[in-house]
Design a protein around this motif. Structure first.
Motif, mmCIF file in Angstrom:
data_model
loop_
_atom_site.group_PDB
_atom_site.id
_atom_site.type_symbol
_atom_site.label_atom_id
_atom_site.label_comp_id
_atom_site.label_asym_id
_atom_site.label_seq_id
_atom_site.Cartn_x
_atom_site.Cartn_y
_atom_site.Cartn_z
ATOM 1 N N ALA A 67 -5.887 9.507 1.097
ATOM 2 C CA ALA A 67 -6.176 8.447 0.158
ATOM 3 C C ALA A 67 -4.907 7.590 0.268
ATOM 4 C CB ALA A 67 -6.207 9.182 -1.232
ATOM 5 N N THR A 68 -5.363 6.284 -0.170
ATOM 6 C CA THR A 68 -4.415 5.163 -0.096
ATOM 7 C C THR A 68 -4.832 4.138 -1.516
ATOM 8 O OG1 THR A 68 -5.657 3.649 1.093
ATOM 9 C CG2 THR A 68 -4.026 4.992 2.306
ATOM 10 N N ILE A 69 -3.581 3.618 -2.151
ATOM 11 C CA ILE A 69 -3.855 2.920 -2.987
ATOM 12 C C ILE A 69 -2.858 1.694 -2.988
ATOM 13 C CG2 ILE A 69 -2.129 3.976 -4.104
ATOM 14 C CD1 ILE A 69 -3.722 3.436 -6.828
ATOM 15 N N THR A 70 -3.708 0.300 -3.090
ATOM 16 C CA THR A 70 -2.970 -0.828 -3.065
ATOM 17 C C THR A 70 -2.100 -1.345 -4.429
ATOM 18 O OG1 THR A 70 -4.731 -2.288 -4.027
ATOM 19 C CG2 THR A 70 -4.780 -1.852 -1.433
ATOM 20 N N SER A 71 -1.389 -2.133 -4.254
ATOM 21 C CA SER A 71 -0.619 -2.642 -5.421
ATOM 22 C C SER A 71 -1.440 -3.110 -6.621
ATOM 23 C CB SER A 71 0.447 -3.744 -5.304
ATOM 24 O OG SER A 71 -0.020 -4.713 -4.799
ATOM 25 N N GLY A 72 -2.706 -3.510 -6.057
ATOM 26 C CA GLY A 72 -3.679 -3.878 -7.473
ATOM 27 C C GLY A 72 -4.532 -2.674 -7.602
ATOM 28 N N GLY A 73 -4.474 -1.636 -7.272
ATOM 29 C CA GLY A 73 -5.234 -0.482 -7.649
ATOM 30 C C GLY A 73 -6.326 0.002 -7.013
ATOM 31 N N ARG A 74 -6.654 -0.913 -5.630
ATOM 32 C CA ARG A 74 -7.783 -0.472 -4.990
ATOM 33 C C ARG A 74 -7.549 0.914 -4.394
ATOM 34 N NH1 ARG A 74 -8.729 -5.216 -2.352
ATOM 35 N NH2 ARG A 74 -7.564 -4.712 -0.506
ATOM 36 N N THR A 75 -8.463 1.804 -4.061
ATOM 37 C CA THR A 75 -8.356 2.897 -3.740
ATOM 38 C C THR A 75 -9.141 3.346 -2.497
ATOM 39 O OG1 THR A 75 -9.797 4.156 -5.199
ATOM 40 C CG2 THR A 75 -7.419 4.036 -5.846
ATOM 41 N N ASN A 76 -8.717 4.261 -1.580
ATOM 42 C CA ASN A 76 -9.785 4.459 -0.598
ATOM 43 C C ASN A 76 -9.403 6.012 -0.469
ATOM 44 O OD1 ASN A 76 -11.179 4.234 1.983
ATOM 45 N ND2 ASN A 76 -9.144 4.426 3.085
ATOM 46 N N TYR A 77 -10.607 6.709 -0.176
ATOM 47 C CA TYR A 77 -10.390 8.345 0.161
ATOM 48 C C TYR A 77 -11.177 8.546 1.488
ATOM 49 C CZ TYR A 77 -9.230 8.327 -4.962
ATOM 50 O OH TYR A 77 -8.710 8.162 -6.068
ATOM 51 N N VAL B 274 0.738 -1.314 0.074
ATOM 52 C CA VAL B 274 -0.059 -0.058 0.060
ATOM 53 C C VAL B 274 0.865 1.318 0.099
ATOM 54 C CG1 VAL B 274 -1.858 1.435 1.093
ATOM 55 C CG2 VAL B 274 -1.607 -1.165 1.260
ATOM 56 N N MET B 275 0.541 2.363 -0.940
ATOM 57 C CA MET B 275 1.087 3.569 -0.794
ATOM 58 C C MET B 275 -0.096 4.488 -0.560
ATOM 59 S SD MET B 275 4.131 3.306 -3.947
ATOM 60 C CE MET B 275 4.808 4.534 -3.079
ATOM 61 N N GLY B 276 0.535 5.540 0.254
ATOM 62 C CA GLY B 276 -0.788 6.499 0.654
ATOM 63 C C GLY B 276 -0.352 7.935 0.765
ATOM 64 N N TRP B 277 -1.450 8.862 0.660
ATOM 65 C CA TRP B 277 -0.979 10.386 1.219
ATOM 66 C C TRP B 277 -1.908 10.681 2.400
ATOM 67 C CZ3 TRP B 277 2.212 13.295 -1.490
ATOM 68 C CH2 TRP B 277 2.716 12.953 -2.609
ATOM 69 N N TYR B 278 -1.031 11.212 3.554
ATOM 70 C CA TYR B 278 -1.689 12.099 4.579
ATOM 71 C C TYR B 278 -1.489 13.452 4.620
ATOM 72 C CZ TYR B 278 -2.283 7.016 5.994
ATOM 73 O OH TYR B 278 -2.543 5.758 6.141
#
Length: 121
Positions: free
Chosen positions: A49-59, A33-37
Motif C-alpha cells: 500500500a502507498t499513501i500520498t501526503s494528501g491522503g490518497r491511497t493505493n492498495y 509518498v510513503m508506502g509499505w512493501y
C-alpha cells in the motif's frame, strides 16, 4: 542523515491483527509518498500500500478490505493496520519514504530495514 525505522511486526494467528508503524527522521525538508512493501521467502518484493501526503491511497488487490494505510504528516510517520491476517501475508514488511532532505534538496526514496510478520497457528 535520514533514518526510516519500522516497528510492530511479530507472530499472529490467522484472522488476527497487527499494526505496523514507520517513522522517517533526520534533516527532512518535505515528505511525499510513503508506502509499505513486503517480501516473502523466495519471492520478489511487492507493493502492499502507498499513501500520498494528501491522503490518497493505493492498495494491492490481495490486501484490499483487510489492510488500511494512514499517515501523520507532522511526524513523518506511516501506519499499516492489518486485519484478518492470512498465512500468505507472512513476509518481511518494508517501509519506504519519498522525500527531500535539507542538505541536498534532492528528492530520493529511502527504505527501512524491514520488520518480520508471521501469520501462523
Amino acid at each position: 542523515q535520514v533514518q526510516v525505522v519500522e516497528s510492530g511486526g511479530g507472530l499472529v494467528q490467522p484472522g488476527g491483527s497487527l499494526r505496523l508503524s514507520c517513522a522517517a527522521s533526520g534533516s527532512i525538508f518535505s515528505t511525499y509518498v510513503m508506502g509499505w512493501y513486503r517480501q516473502a521467502p523466495g519471492k520478489q518484493r511487492e507493493l502492499v500500500a502507498t499513501i500520498t501526503s494528501g491522503g490518497r491511497t493505493n492498495y494491492a488487490d490481495s490486501v484490499k478490505g483487510r489492510f488500511t494505510i494512514s499517515r501523520d504528516n507532522a511526524k513523518n510517520t506511516v501506519y499499516l493496520q492489518m486485519n484478518s491476517l492470512k498465512p500468505e501475508d507472512t513476509a518481511v514488511y518494508y517501509c519506504n519514504a519519498d522525500l527531500i532532505i535539507i542538505s541536498t534538496m534532492r528528492r530520493d526514496t529511502y527504505w527501512g530495514q524491514g520488520t518480520q510478520v508471521t501469520v501462523s497457528s
